[in-house]
Design an enzyme around this catalytic site. Structure first.
Site, PDB file in Angstrom:
ATOM      1  N   SER A 193       7.249   0.743  -1.477  1.00 31.98           N
ATOM      2  CA  SER A 193       8.048   1.847  -0.969  1.00 31.98           C
ATOM      3  C   SER A 193       9.021   2.356  -2.033  1.00 31.98           C
ATOM      4  CB  SER A 193       8.765   1.406   0.312  1.00 31.98           C
ATOM      5  OG  SER A 193       9.304   2.503   1.000  1.00 31.98           O
ATOM      6  N   HIS A 240       3.215   2.787   7.190  1.00 32.69           N
ATOM      7  CA  HIS A 240       4.079   2.510   6.047  1.00 32.69           C
ATOM      8  C   HIS A 240       4.210   1.003   5.848  1.00 32.69           C
ATOM      9  CE1 HIS A 240       6.891   3.574   2.921  1.00 32.69           C
ATOM     10  NE2 HIS A 240       7.766   2.710   3.397  1.00 32.69           N
ATOM     11  N   ASP A 243       0.635   7.396   6.730  1.00 31.90           N
ATOM     12  CA  ASP A 243       1.994   6.883   6.526  1.00 31.90           C
ATOM     13  C   ASP A 243       3.004   7.957   6.933  1.00 31.90           C
ATOM     14  OD1 ASP A 243       4.469   6.049   5.460  1.00 31.90           O
ATOM     15  OD2 ASP A 243       3.503   4.989   3.806  1.00 31.90           O
TER      16      ASP A 243
END
Length: 432
Positions: free
Chosen positions: A204, A362, A333
């Site tokens: 991320s 995600h 996502d």
């Protein structure tokens, strides 16, 4: 077509992928290695979209019990002083639990720190976590445990400043361009473990930081290869996509904003001491972009949060990568929007392969067994690159796949610099 959790895979790279040589003398290329090491993606059919996969991370909290030893580093950058911590995977400690640290984490003793360093050649993985996370994160522990349990790897996690119950010693936290702590760590590892091949893994926001770092290092990057998972490549697009929907604004922006508000609360005394930001204002913020506007912009010198997002995004950085890089993203996502994926950039750079799954959310990728699919390509790719590929044969200075520049009248002679930033940062950490 997706059916009962069977996600489709897509691979994007340059027309001629980076040429590689196996340690057995065989010739291959990066795309072939990726396709060989990325398995079919069969996910939990009950979590049939990105929202369910993403939200399940709040429920599916079981993960291997990873143990760490923590070392505090004083930043050596002339402009960004302060401290940060790195957690090294270790054996379970016999010392009592320390309530000031995450679970299963203790500090290195002075004797242990003095004894760090070796001449062994075990590959070492450097990991960067996501927004406001740390070495304790479930998705991270799922990813590194197979490598650790194999007995062939050493692993450490660079915790962003203020995260994982670490203390900040200045008013600066971290942002998506904050590459100097990982740079300092990598240099320290190279000096302390001179024979260990180094690899990078980011998740991320940590994937965005890692991509920016690798690009900034270019052909001098000390990593042999790297993987970035769920990188929100274009931060401005991701922010606007989240803000444009009810669930994006009132679930994801709110959850991420709450995480940063809690992080600020943890460091209330330091924020009041080292900045002139009105702390009481921070306590009233709801959404992530509000925190970025109120805290990140004034501490980093950005006029607006959009200016920060544009400057810190890593999609252009992908063009400057000069080591083998595998990029894993799920197309559903809801945070790292598919509309920000650098497909065109990946198609220009032979050093990169963008692998997308049609499902996964995600950093979800939950399988029916409760395992996490992303751990499999991470394990397979790193082992192949560490033990199956002759890294010394990799060329680190190949140009991008593009048409030769024409010099006759009517064609511009300008060059595109993927690393040109609006906020000037001296990458040299020397205080002099």
């Amino acid at each position: 077509m997706d059916w009962l959790g069977r996600a489709s895979l897509s691979f994007t790279t340059a027309p001629e992928s980076l040429q590689l040589k196996g340690k057995d003398g065989t010739k291959t290329d990066l795309l072939s290695v990726v396709k060989d090491t990325v398995p079919p993606c069969h996910l939990n059919p009950l979590l049939f979209n990105g929202h369910l996969q993403t939200c399940w991370t709040a429920v599916g909290r079981s993960a291997p019990e990873t143990h760490y030893k923590r070392r505090i580093f004083e930043a050596d950058h002339a402009d960004f002083s302060g401290s940060y911590c790195v957690d090294f995977v270790s054996r379970p400690s016999e010392e009592p639990a320390d309530d000031t640290l995450p679970p299963r984490t203790t500090y290195f003793t002075d004797e242990e720190k003095a004894a760090m360093g070796s001449d062994d050649s075990k590959p070492m993985l450097v990991v960067l976590h996501g927004l406001s996370g740390g070495s304790h994160e479930v998705y991270l522990r799922h990813a590194i445990t197979p490598l650790v349990e194999s007995g062939e790897w050493e692993v450490c996690v660079v915790n962003s400043r203020g995260c994982a119950m670490s203390k900040i010693t200045t008013g600066i936290l971290y942002n998506a361009r904050a590459t100097w702590d990982v740079r300092q760590t990598v240099k320290w590892l190279r000096k302390t473990y001179p024979n260990r091949p180094l690899f990078g893994l980011g998740f991320s926001l940590g994937a965005c930081i890692l991509t920016n770092y690798i690009a900034e290092e270019g052909s001098s990057c000390l990593f042999k290869a790297a993987i970035v998972c769920a990188n929100p490549w274009n931060l401005e697009i991701s922010n606007k996509m989240l803000s444009s929907s009810f669930i994006g604004q009132n679930l994801y922006q709110r959850v991420l904003g709450t995480a940063m508000r809690q992080l600020a609360a943890t460091h209330k005394d330091e924020i009041i001491k080292y900045t002139n930001i009105d702390y009481n204002t921070l306590t009233t913020l709801t959404y992530l972009h509000e925190f970025d506007r109120a805290y990140q912009c004034p501490t980093w010198g950005y006029p607006t949060e959009d200016a920060y997002y544009r400057d810190a995004s890593s999609n252009d950085s992908l063009l400057a990568v000069r080591i083998p890089l595998l990029c894993l993203n799920a197309e559903d996502d809801p945070i790292a929007s598919k509309w920000g994926l650098p497909r065109l950039e990946a198609a220009k750079n032979p050093y990169t392969v963008l692998c997308t799954t049609s499902l996964g959310g995600h950093i979800g990728w939950y399988e029916l067994s409760g395992g996490r699919w992303h751990a499999k390509p991470i394990f397979n790719f790193f082992n192949r690159m560490a033990f199956g590929i002759e890294s010394e044969s990799i060329s680190h200075d190949r140009g991008l796949h593009q048409e030769p520049k024409k010099k006759e009248a009517g064609y511009s002679q300008m060059n595109f610099d993927p690393l040109r930033r609006r906020m000037n940062v001296n990458l040299d950490s020397s205080p002099n």
